[in-house]
Design an enzyme around this catalytic site. Structure first.
Site, PDB file in Angstrom:
ATOM      1  N   GLU B 282       2.914  -6.712   2.669  1.00 13.92           N
ATOM      2  CA  GLU B 282       1.558  -7.206   2.448  1.00 13.92           C
ATOM      3  C   GLU B 282       1.296  -8.445   3.310  1.00 13.92           C
ATOM      4  O   GLU B 282       0.208  -8.627   3.850  1.00 13.92           O
ATOM      5  CB  GLU B 282       1.361  -7.512   0.953  1.00 13.92           C
ATOM      6  N   GLU B 285       0.638  -7.268   6.687  1.00 20.49           N
ATOM      7  CA  GLU B 285      -0.722  -6.714   6.734  1.00 20.49           C
ATOM      8  C   GLU B 285      -1.754  -7.842   6.823  1.00 20.49           C
ATOM      9  O   GLU B 285      -2.712  -7.779   7.598  1.00 20.49           O
ATOM     10  CB  GLU B 285      -0.962  -5.859   5.487  1.00 20.49           C
ATOM     11  N   CYS B 302      -1.324  -4.704  -6.451  1.00 23.84           N
ATOM     12  CA  CYS B 302      -0.162  -4.382  -7.292  1.00 23.84           C
ATOM     13  C   CYS B 302      -0.490  -4.142  -8.748  1.00 23.84           C
ATOM     14  O   CYS B 302       0.376  -3.766  -9.515  1.00 23.84           O
ATOM     15  CB  CYS B 302       0.916  -5.447  -7.144  1.00 23.84           C
ATOM     16  N   SER B 322      -5.448  -4.073  -0.005  1.00 25.83           N
ATOM     17  CA  SER B 322      -4.231  -3.903   0.772  1.00 25.83           C
ATOM     18  C   SER B 322      -3.767  -2.467   0.591  1.00 25.83           C
ATOM     19  O   SER B 322      -3.896  -1.896  -0.489  1.00 25.83           O
ATOM     20  CB  SER B 322      -3.158  -4.862   0.244  1.00 25.83           C
ATOM     21  N   LYS B 361       0.751   1.216 -15.624  1.00 27.84           N
ATOM     22  CA  LYS B 361       1.804   1.723 -14.726  1.00 27.84           C
ATOM     23  C   LYS B 361       2.149   3.170 -15.040  1.00 27.84           C
ATOM     24  O   LYS B 361       2.663   3.896 -14.187  1.00 27.84           O
ATOM     25  CB  LYS B 361       3.065   0.856 -14.866  1.00 27.84           C
ATOM     26  N   GLU B 364      -0.364   4.930 -13.094  1.00 31.05           N
ATOM     27  CA  GLU B 364      -0.074   4.794 -11.669  1.00 31.05           C
ATOM     28  C   GLU B 364       1.031   5.752 -11.232  1.00 31.05           C
ATOM     29  O   GLU B 364       0.937   6.414 -10.199  1.00 31.05           O
ATOM     30  CB  GLU B 364       0.330   3.344 -11.368  1.00 31.05           C
ATOM     31  N   GLU B 369      -1.131  10.387  -5.246  1.00 30.49           N
ATOM     32  CA  GLU B 369      -0.698   9.728  -4.008  1.00 30.49           C
ATOM     33  C   GLU B 369       0.747   9.252  -4.117  1.00 30.49           C
ATOM     34  O   GLU B 369       1.346   8.869  -3.115  1.00 30.49           O
ATOM     35  CB  GLU B 369      -1.568   8.497  -3.703  1.00 30.49           C
ATOM     36  N   CYS B 501       0.684 -10.087 -15.303  1.00 31.46           N
ATOM     37  CA  CYS B 501       1.515  -9.084 -15.993  1.00 31.46           C
ATOM     38  C   CYS B 501       2.191  -9.618 -17.246  1.00 31.46           C
ATOM     39  O   CYS B 501       2.499  -8.850 -18.155  1.00 31.46           O
ATOM     40  CB  CYS B 501       2.593  -8.565 -15.060  1.00 31.46           C
TER      41      CYS B 501
END
Ligand SMILES: Cc1cc2nc3c(=O)[nH]c(=O)nc-3n(C[C@H](O)[C@H](O)[C@H](O)COP(=O)(O)O)c2cc1C
Ligand code: SF4
Ligand code: SF4
Ligand code: SF4
Ligand code: SF4
Ligand code: FES
Lengths: 407, 570
Positions: B282, B285, B302, B322, B361, B364, B369, B501
């Site tokens: 990241e 990036e 994230c 990102s 999560k 996710e 993907e 988190c």
């Protein structure tokens, strides 16, 4: 017979001359308020809060925007006097709205009419349309500085919508449930602005007070109940209907016998519900009291909305209690636990009792506990008053219910 | 200052204080249920009613402002009786039966109804239970709703709407049919729910909980043919101990590793390792965008709750995200390629489990993907359950170390668990990579702390890098609106859960401001105690690039560690 409120219908604007409103436009608002206060006009929607005091508080609120709302939701079973006024004296109702708006300084108002009232809605739609054309609504009303706009809202079809705070939520397009008070609508009502909510009859009576003069009005009635009141008389009488009576002029038994022409099919009178199903019953032995706020209160009940329901010996008491409890069960907004769950449990207990044919000691104990809890802890008037009927029937007919039914 | 009397105690109060708040100051606890500190007042449950001298009816302490001279009784016989009656009504409507009983409930350790039962001395239930007969809502891959346990207190509605700015719940019907549901009764999986799980923390009962994966993880652990690796997110180690009666903020990293080994995981790795890896990707990036002049701002990626939120509500900003996968997913991708290859393990036989503070999560890991790189996601609470079920006295275990190759982490990876941590970690690395100078002051104080929105400017090689950090989705929404109105930033960190988190929807209950702050302190304590505090110093990450990936943002890195997003309906 008096006819302040019960009159021949006037539906054409040409036949109505708005004398009270014209007088108001030329009188300082303080004087009007003081007249209404002197007349001691109590709110006719059920809570009985003095209208003059409410108007005064609303006038004193500092806000660029204020609203008036005419409560025409009339959702309590057995109440139909507001409907009567909307159908027969719509101009007088409009006049009352105009006066209240002018006095408190509101430029926008709503009339919230019960959804099922198709005819009154039609009539009032026309009234608004005509009033706009004739310059009674809009800008510079009757050439004065006063601008006022009125909108009709069709009720959302629930009893709770009649509660003023739920009604405001409903107008705002929210789920109709009560708001926590304080703040009261007078301080923070529609869209958070000061809002005056009055019942249809309250507003019509205000017009009469101005037209007849305070003295004439206060000369009528008793010490604490001035003027007249519309009663929706229903139940097992020969002639149900809307009657206007001067407070104190008749006892409850006389209302049943003289106006209602006695019990249907020569039946025996058992009890009367003096103010709608949210009030406590008055048994036989308590019916010889004058019809007034104070006498009915002293007898342990409430004038409520003026819905007088007459019940004969023909009925099964458990059935009656169950019907009333079921009405409230289906009408709670469901927000607070004592009301939602308390009434539900009372219904279950009564259903079981119905099957059995009588109530047990334990039923009495549980229902009493639940009534007490719901009365003390519910969030709004609906819950607080929902079990008055049931509790009062239990109280007065204990032996009958324990022994095995009210036949 | 005005005064009033509560249960005979004189209490001083500021105007605007409620009876509930004032009572607390004189050590009086009034039970509450529909009330929660971070939410608006509801006044529905009425368990908090009190008696005020001169008032006919009881008043809710949570919704009633205290005023001068009030005389209040909070536990008079009348009040106590009413509370017990209300409690009995709740229990009857709560459908407690053998099928649903407390023993197997998600909240058997943390149920507020049980707390109230104790607080009011409840000793009987006289009403027959009502069988509401609703079906569970299992449409979501993250969260299960059991409407039969719902008491319609509305806390989840207010949490989702007021704190998370999403608002998928509504109260439908009237009277006893009143029911909490999703809009149009579509089910949580078919609406704009971000899976953040904050509603679980709001709920006083077991009506909302995560979709459990732990039974399937037990199955994997039993299966001799499977090579089961586990990763632990940064926020788990500072919260897990709360499930074992320890104070919030107790750090149990080594004990947790030891516990996972005892449970039978073949390898115990650290998501913090993947967090360091994320920073490499990241950060690179970001440097690329700075060189290319945008697109700005670049958003972190994230927090899967945040990702689903932007996909639903602000799809016009998807290119600002990102492209990096979250650390959980980077870990899975690397484990199933690099680690599997190096150890000759067939990818098909490897099972990757993560322990996360997060319910999103779970969603996710199942995204198309993501290629099934992570097989199962346990919440902190689920790990607690497994440890208990195995009879392990976790907090007293001797500490053990993570397994090598994917177990090392720096302080930068550790602070990913807290709001502001990703930003700080990225700045530490970006600064050194851009300037090629050593950063002296590592602590970026302005991006730390519990506030919902934080901003900071950092000078890097003559350039002022403008950054912002938001946590809690209604703060995220506010920051996005600010950006929409023209506010310019280079780099923005967004996290769905308040505090980051550590306040995630899978964390121990209660998760509130107090527990979140304690966990946050612990996170920065871990960082401060590390010798290496910058992601690019992580030796195992360096090794991974050397042996396998090449360089950050290389072709292979892109294939494994980056992703793309989709526009979703509202
Ligand atoms: C459940 C409930 C239903 C009510 N229904 C009505 C109604 O149908 N019409 C009405 O005027 N007031 C109704 N009220 C009373 C209103 O809340 C309010 O007191 C009244 O509209 C004020 O007007 P007034 O002061 O002129 O009576 C109801 C109150 C409750 C709690
Ligand atoms: S008392 Fe009944 S109607 Fe009023 S808020 Fe409570 S549940 Fe709703
Ligand atoms: S929510 Fe509480 S009372 Fe209800 S089943 Fe779970 S533990 Fe029991
Ligand atoms: S998981 Fe988050 S977004 Fe979904 S309903 Fe709960 S609070 Fe709302
Ligand atoms: S799901 Fe939980 S928080 Fe939501 S209304 Fe039901 S009991 Fe309250
Ligand atoms: S906590 Fe006060 S009404 Fe629910």
């Amino acid at each position: 017979m008096l006819n302040f409120l019960k009159k021949d219908p006037i539906l054409a604007i040409e036949d109505y001359d708005f004398t009270a409103f014209k007088q108001v436009l030329n009188t300082p608002a303080e004087n009007i308020i003081s007249d209404i206060k002197t007349a001691d006009l109590k709110g006719r929607g059920g809570a009985g809060f003095p209208a003059g005091v409410k108007w005064e508080l609303a006038r004193k609120e500092k806000s660029a925007e204020k609203y008036v709302v005419c409560n025409a939701d009339e959702g309590e079973p057995g109440t139909f006097k507001d409907r009567y006024l909307l159908e027969n004296s719509p101009w007088q109702v409009l006049e009352g709205i105009l006066i209240s708006a002018y006095v408190i300084g509101a430029e926008k108002g709503y009339i919230y009419i019960r959804g099922e009232y198709v005819k009154p809605i039609k009539i009032f739609n026309k009234i608004i349309e005509k009033a706009e054309k004739k310059g009674l609504l809009g800008e510079n009303i009757l050439g004065s500085e006063f601008d006022f706009e009125l909108e009709l809202i069709r009720g959302a079809g629930a009893y709770i919508c009649g509660d003023e705070t739920s009604l405001l939520n409903s107008i705002e397009g929210q789920r109709p449930r009560s708001r926590i008070k304080p703040p009261y609508p007078i301080q923070s009502g529609l869209y958070g602005k000061p809002t005056l909510v009055n019942n249809v009859e309250t507003l019509a009576a205000a017009v009469e007070i101005i037209n007849q003069g305070v003295e004439t009005y206060t000369a009528l009635g008793t010490a604490e109940s001035n003027g007249t009141k519309l009663i929706s008389l229903s139940g097992e009488v020969n002639e149900p209907g809307v009657y206007e009576i001067e407070f104190g002029s008749l006892t409850i038994r006389e209302i049943v016998e003289q106006l209602g022409k006695g019990i249907r099919n020569n039946g025996q009178l058992k009890f009367v519900v003096p103010g709608g199903v949210s009030t406590s019953i008055l048994p036989q032995e308590k019916l010889d009291i004058p019809y007034s706020y104070e006498d009915i209160k002293a007898a342990g009940s409430n004038t409520g909305s003026g819905a007088m329901i007459v019940v004969s010996e023909e009925n099964d008491l458990i059935d009656l209690m169950l019907n009333v409890a079921e009405f409230f069960m289906s009408e709670t907004c469901g927000t607070c636990f004592p009301c939602r769950e308390g009434i539900r449990q009372v219904c279950y207990l009564l259903e079981n009792a119905k099957e059995r044919g009588y109530l047990t000691q334990r039923d009495f104990e549980l229902i009493t506990d639940l009534s007490q809890t719901t009365y003390l802890a519910a969030r709004c008037g609906l819950g607080q008053s929902s079990l008055n009927f049931v509790t009062s029937v239990l109280e007065h007919y204990r032996d009958e219910l324990l022994q095995g039914g009210g036949q | 200052m005005a005064t009033a009397l509560i249960d005979g105690q004189q209490v001083d109060f500021e105007s605007g204080e409620t009876i509930l708040e004032a009572a607390e100051k004189v050590q009086i606890k009034i039970p509450t249920l529909c009330h929660a500190e971070d939410l608006s007042i509801y006044g529905g449950c009425r368990i908090c009613v009190v008696e005020i001298e001169g008032e006919r009816l009881l008043k809710p302490a949570c919704a009633t402002k205290i005023s001068e001279g009030m005389k209040i009784k909070t536990h008079s016989p009348k009040v106590r009786e009413v509370r017990r009656n209300i409690f009995e009504l709740i229990v009857a409507s709560h459908d407690i039966s053998c099928r649903l009983n407390c023993l197997t409930c998600s909240r058997n350790q943390s149920c507020e109804l049980r707390e109230i039962a104790a607080d009011i001395g409840a000793n009987q239930t006289r009403f027959d239970p009502i069988d509401k007969g609703y079906d569970d809502d299992r449409s979501s891959v993250s969260i299960v709703r059991e409407p039969n346990k719902c008491i319609t207190c509305g806390r989840c509605i207010r949490k989702c709407e007021e704190v998370q700015g999403v608002g998928i719940f509504t109260m439908a019907n009237r009277g006893p049919a009143t029911v909490l549901t999703t809009f149009g009764d579509k089910g949580m999986g078919n609406v704009e729910c971000t899976n953040c799980g904050q509603c679980i923390h709001a709920c006083p009962t077991g009506a909302l909980h995560e979709v459990y994966h732990y039974d399937r993880v037990w199955d994997m652990l039993k299966d001799e043919d499977k090579f089961v690796v586990v990763q632990t997110a940064p926020a788990v180690r500072v919260a897990l101990a709360e499930l074992f009666e320890s104070k919030p903020g107790t750090i149990v990293t080594g004990q947790m590793v030891a516990g996972l080994k005892r449970l039978g995981f073949d390898r115990v790795f650290d998501t913090n390792f993947a967090a360091d890896l994320t920073i490499m990707e990241e950060g690179t990036e970001l440097i690329g965008r700075i060189e290319d002049g945008g697109p700005f701002p670049m958003f972190t990626s994230c927090s899967p709750g945040w990702i689903k939120y932007i996909e639903h509500f602000y799809p016009e900003y998807l290119e600002n995200l990102s492209s990096c996968k979250s650390p959980q997913q980077m870990f899975g991708a690397v484990a199933k390629s690099y680690y599997a290859q190096q150890h000759g393990i067939d990818k098909e036989d490897m099972v990757v489990v993560s322990v996360m503070p997060c319910t999103a999560k779970k969603f996710e890991s199942g995204r198309g993907e993501m290629d099934q790189d992570v097989d199962f996601v346990l919440t902190t609470r689920e790990l607690g359950r497994m440890v208990k079920e195995a009879g392990i006295d976790l907090v007293n275990l001797a500490e053990e170390d993570y397994d090598p190759m994917m177990g090392e982490s720096t302080g930068a990876g550790s602070i990913f668990g807290s709001s502001g941590g990703v930003m700080e970690a990225a700045l530490r690395t970006a600064y050194e990579l851009i300037t090629e100078e050593e950063l002296e002051e590592l602590d970026f104080e302005p991006v730390r702390g519990a506030e919902g929105i934080k901003e900071a400017e950092v000078e890097i090689k003559g350039m002022t890098v403008k950054t912002a950090v938001a946590s809690g989705l209604s703060n995220v929404g506010q920051l996005l609106e600010k950006i929409k109105n023209g506010e310019e930033y280079h780099f923005v960190e967004m996290m769905a859960c308040p505090g980051g988190c550590i306040g995630g929807g899978g964390q121990p209950i209660p998760t509130n401001q107090e527990t979140v702050e304690e966990r946050m302190k612990a996170i920065y304590e871990i960082d401060a105690g590390k010798k290496k505090r910058k992601s690019h110093q992580n030796k195992e990450v360096q090794q991974l690039y050397e042996d396998y990936l090449g360089a950050p943002n290389s072709h292979l890195a892109h294939e494994l560690l980056h992703t793309n997003y989709i526009k979703r309906e509202i």
